[in-house]
Enzyme design. Structure first.
Site, mmCIF file in Angstrom:
data_model
loop_
_atom_site.group_PDB
_atom_site.id
_atom_site.type_symbol
_atom_site.label_atom_id
_atom_site.label_comp_id
_atom_site.label_asym_id
_atom_site.label_seq_id
_atom_site.Cartn_x
_atom_site.Cartn_y
_atom_site.Cartn_z
ATOM 1 N N VAL A 23 61.670 45.555 -21.075
ATOM 2 C CA VAL A 23 60.511 45.458 -21.987
ATOM 3 C C VAL A 23 59.707 46.751 -22.079
ATOM 4 O O VAL A 23 58.726 46.820 -22.816
ATOM 5 C CB VAL A 23 59.588 44.257 -21.638
ATOM 6 C CG1 VAL A 23 60.301 42.945 -21.855
ATOM 7 C CG2 VAL A 23 59.017 44.367 -20.229
ATOM 8 N N ASN A 38 54.152 39.255 -18.503
ATOM 9 C CA ASN A 38 54.046 39.196 -17.042
ATOM 10 C C ASN A 38 54.807 40.323 -16.340
ATOM 11 O O ASN A 38 54.447 40.709 -15.237
ATOM 12 C CB ASN A 38 54.585 37.827 -16.574
ATOM 13 C CG ASN A 38 54.823 37.792 -15.082
ATOM 14 O OD1 ASN A 38 53.890 37.683 -14.301
ATOM 15 N ND2 ASN A 38 56.083 37.895 -14.660
ATOM 16 N N SER A 76 45.421 42.390 -13.428
ATOM 17 C CA SER A 76 45.237 42.425 -11.963
ATOM 18 C C SER A 76 43.757 42.662 -11.657
ATOM 19 O O SER A 76 43.044 43.273 -12.478
ATOM 20 C CB SER A 76 46.054 43.583 -11.377
ATOM 21 O OG SER A 76 45.644 43.874 -10.060
ATOM 22 N N TYR A 122 48.646 52.285 -11.680
ATOM 23 C CA TYR A 122 48.757 50.825 -11.837
ATOM 24 C C TYR A 122 47.429 50.253 -12.362
ATOM 25 O O TYR A 122 47.419 49.457 -13.308
ATOM 26 C CB TYR A 122 49.107 50.214 -10.478
ATOM 27 C CG TYR A 122 49.232 48.705 -10.468
ATOM 28 C CD1 TYR A 122 50.383 48.076 -10.932
ATOM 29 C CD2 TYR A 122 48.211 47.903 -9.966
ATOM 30 C CE1 TYR A 122 50.515 46.693 -10.902
ATOM 31 C CE2 TYR A 122 48.328 46.515 -9.928
ATOM 32 C CZ TYR A 122 49.483 45.921 -10.405
ATOM 33 O OH TYR A 122 49.596 44.551 -10.379
ATOM 34 N N LYS A 159 46.512 48.122 -15.955
ATOM 35 C CA LYS A 159 45.952 46.766 -15.987
ATOM 36 C C LYS A 159 44.598 46.751 -16.713
ATOM 37 O O LYS A 159 44.281 45.800 -17.430
ATOM 38 C CB LYS A 159 45.829 46.214 -14.560
ATOM 39 C CG LYS A 159 47.172 46.086 -13.844
ATOM 40 C CD LYS A 159 48.148 45.193 -14.614
ATOM 41 C CE LYS A 159 49.425 44.920 -13.855
ATOM 42 N NZ LYS A 159 50.322 44.004 -14.554
ATOM 43 N N ILE A 206 48.952 38.224 -4.377
ATOM 44 C CA ILE A 206 49.815 37.038 -4.480
ATOM 45 C C ILE A 206 51.123 37.307 -3.731
ATOM 46 O O ILE A 206 51.702 38.403 -3.844
ATOM 47 C CB ILE A 206 50.125 36.719 -5.973
ATOM 48 C CG1 ILE A 206 48.836 36.583 -6.795
ATOM 49 C CG2 ILE A 206 50.998 35.465 -6.091
ATOM 50 C CD1 ILE A 206 47.917 35.447 -6.405
HETATM 51 P P1 NAP Z 1 57.744 40.699 -8.714
HETATM 52 O O1 NAP Z 1 58.060 39.526 -7.860
HETATM 53 O O2 NAP Z 1 58.086 42.076 -8.252
HETATM 54 O O3 NAP Z 1 58.372 40.443 -10.168
HETATM 55 C C1 NAP Z 1 58.268 41.403 -11.161
HETATM 56 C C2 NAP Z 1 59.036 40.913 -12.383
HETATM 57 O O4 NAP Z 1 58.880 41.900 -13.414
HETATM 58 C C3 NAP Z 1 60.522 40.755 -12.124
HETATM 59 O O5 NAP Z 1 60.981 39.540 -12.671
HETATM 60 C C4 NAP Z 1 61.136 41.947 -12.854
HETATM 61 O O6 NAP Z 1 62.405 41.654 -13.428
HETATM 62 C C5 NAP Z 1 60.152 42.148 -13.977
HETATM 63 N N1 NAP Z 1 60.247 43.499 -14.550
HETATM 64 C C6 NAP Z 1 59.918 44.688 -13.994
HETATM 65 N N2 NAP Z 1 60.206 45.697 -14.850
HETATM 66 C C7 NAP Z 1 60.721 45.106 -15.974
HETATM 67 C C8 NAP Z 1 61.223 45.621 -17.198
HETATM 68 N N3 NAP Z 1 61.233 46.940 -17.480
HETATM 69 N N4 NAP Z 1 61.681 44.736 -18.130
HETATM 70 C C9 NAP Z 1 61.670 43.397 -17.881
HETATM 71 N N5 NAP Z 1 61.232 42.868 -16.720
HETATM 72 C C10 NAP Z 1 60.764 43.717 -15.780
HETATM 73 O O7 NAP Z 1 56.161 40.782 -9.004
HETATM 74 P P2 NAP Z 1 55.041 39.679 -9.282
HETATM 75 O O8 NAP Z 1 54.063 39.792 -8.182
HETATM 76 O O9 NAP Z 1 55.620 38.369 -9.630
HETATM 77 O O10 NAP Z 1 54.367 40.355 -10.569
HETATM 78 C C11 NAP Z 1 54.228 39.716 -11.830
HETATM 79 C C12 NAP Z 1 53.014 40.304 -12.539
HETATM 80 O O11 NAP Z 1 51.833 39.974 -11.787
HETATM 81 C C13 NAP Z 1 53.040 41.828 -12.635
HETATM 82 O O12 NAP Z 1 52.579 42.237 -13.899
HETATM 83 C C14 NAP Z 1 52.061 42.265 -11.542
HETATM 84 O O13 NAP Z 1 51.477 43.513 -11.827
HETATM 85 C C15 NAP Z 1 51.058 41.141 -11.591
HETATM 86 N N6 NAP Z 1 50.244 41.011 -10.367
HETATM 87 C C16 NAP Z 1 50.829 40.767 -9.162
HETATM 88 C C17 NAP Z 1 50.029 40.668 -8.025
HETATM 89 C C18 NAP Z 1 50.601 40.424 -6.642
HETATM 90 O O14 NAP Z 1 49.859 40.573 -5.645
HETATM 91 N N7 NAP Z 1 51.845 40.017 -6.508
HETATM 92 C C19 NAP Z 1 48.638 40.814 -8.135
HETATM 93 C C20 NAP Z 1 48.075 41.059 -9.381
HETATM 94 C C21 NAP Z 1 48.898 41.141 -10.502
HETATM 95 P P3 NAP Z 1 63.803 42.257 -12.882
HETATM 96 O O15 NAP Z 1 63.741 42.177 -11.373
HETATM 97 O O16 NAP Z 1 64.814 41.335 -13.477
HETATM 98 O O17 NAP Z 1 63.924 43.671 -13.389
#
Ligand code: NAP
Length: 238
Positions: free
Chosen positions: A57, A83, A135, A148, A152, A181
């Site tokens: 994406v 997401n 975030s 980052y 956001k 998270i």
């Molecule tokens: P995660 O477990 O690392 O998952 C990230 C997801 O993003 C994966 O499914 C990955 O898909 C996908 N992704 C990354 N680059 C991509 C690309 N170029 N095209 C399509 N898909 C892509 O992380 P998460 O914690 O669930 O994060 C989800 C969202 O929540 C993110 O935007 C993150 O910034 C936000 N967030 C997370 C936290 C936290 O503490 N975890 C806190 C605040 C906000 P593939 O592996 O298939 O490439």
């Protein structure tokens, strides 16, 4: 239920749990993935109502292909959830142009591409719900995660300004700004870091992907919330 949800980055973490929760509720879910093919295929196999589609994406062409796939299959997109995201940790002075560019493209340009390509269908339908997963760091800024945080904050500004533009077409756009998270994104944190985060959080815990999935589900079903940054964060920011 004939509502169609397109969610980016649904192979892991928050996106995966959200796809599963919405599919169980009867939504038709298109779950996007990029690198994690095995995880995405498992999601497809184990869930009714989920279809998967590979697209990077950070590239407009691939966003367009993803959206065209959803439209061809269901004729509409009711809900778009931006997401997909990556994080990079390090001093601002060490950040390279390549790293900066990758952060902007993956986290921010993706939302710009996905929304712009989807809006024409939503405007035609005079209906739509867009959710940007930002975030807390977009709200207050994070040391050693400057790039980052910028992506956001950019997403949140996109949410607020576009809400004013598309609200009259009955399209609701909002951000969800999670606190910490439990996903692969925080797998590098030491035990000490985790304890520190828990102590600084009034609810004394790190969130689960389900906490964000529940907020997403609520926001999809709501009918009067627009242009807001909603932050499920255990009280980290009050
Ligand atoms: P995660 O477990 O690392 O998952 C990230 C997801 O993003 C994966 O499914 C990955 O898909 C996908 N992704 C990354 N680059 C991509 C690309 N170029 N095209 C399509 N898909 C892509 O992380 P998460 O914690 O669930 O994060 C989800 C969202 O929540 C993110 O935007 C993150 O910034 C936000 N967030 C997370 C936290 C936290 O503490 N975890 C806190 C605040 C906000 P593939 O592996 O298939 O490439």
């Amino acid at each position: 239920m004939d509502k169609v949800v397109l969610i980016t980055g649904a192979s892991k973490g928050i996106g995966k749990v959200t796809a599963q929760m919405l599919a169980k509720e009867g939504y038709k879910v298109i779950a996007n993935y990029n690198k994690s093919k095995n995880e995405a295929e498992k999601l497809l196999k184990e869930n009714n109502n989920i279809d998967i589609f590979k697209a990077d994406v950070s590239k407009r062409d691939e966003c367009r292909e993803l959206i065209e796939y959803a439209i061809k299959k269901y004729g509409k997109i009711d809900v778009l959830i931006n997401n997909a995201g990556i994080s990079k940790w390090g001093l601002f002075t060490d950040l390279t142009d390549e790293e900066w560019e990758e952060l902007m493209r993956t986290n921010l340009y993706s939302a710009y591409y996905m929304i712009q390509e989807t809006l024409k269908y939503m405007i035609q339908n005079k209906s739509g719900c867009i959710i940007n997963i930002s975030s807390i760091w977009g709200m207050v800024g994070a040391s050693c995660e400057v790039g980052y945080s910028v992506t956001k904050a950019g997403m949140d500004a996109l949410t607020k300004s576009l809400a004013k533009e598309v609200g009259p077409s009955n399209i609701r756009i909002n951000s969800i700004a999670p606190g910490t998270i439990e996903t692969d994104m925080i797998s590098d944190l030491s035990e000490e870091d985790r304890k520190e985060i828990e102590m600084q959080t009034p609810l004394r815990k790190i969130g689960k992907p389900e906490d964000i999935a529940k907020t997403i589900k609520w926001l999809i079903e709501d009918e009067f919330t627009i242009g807001q940054i909603i932050s499920p964060n255990g009280g980290w920011i009050i």
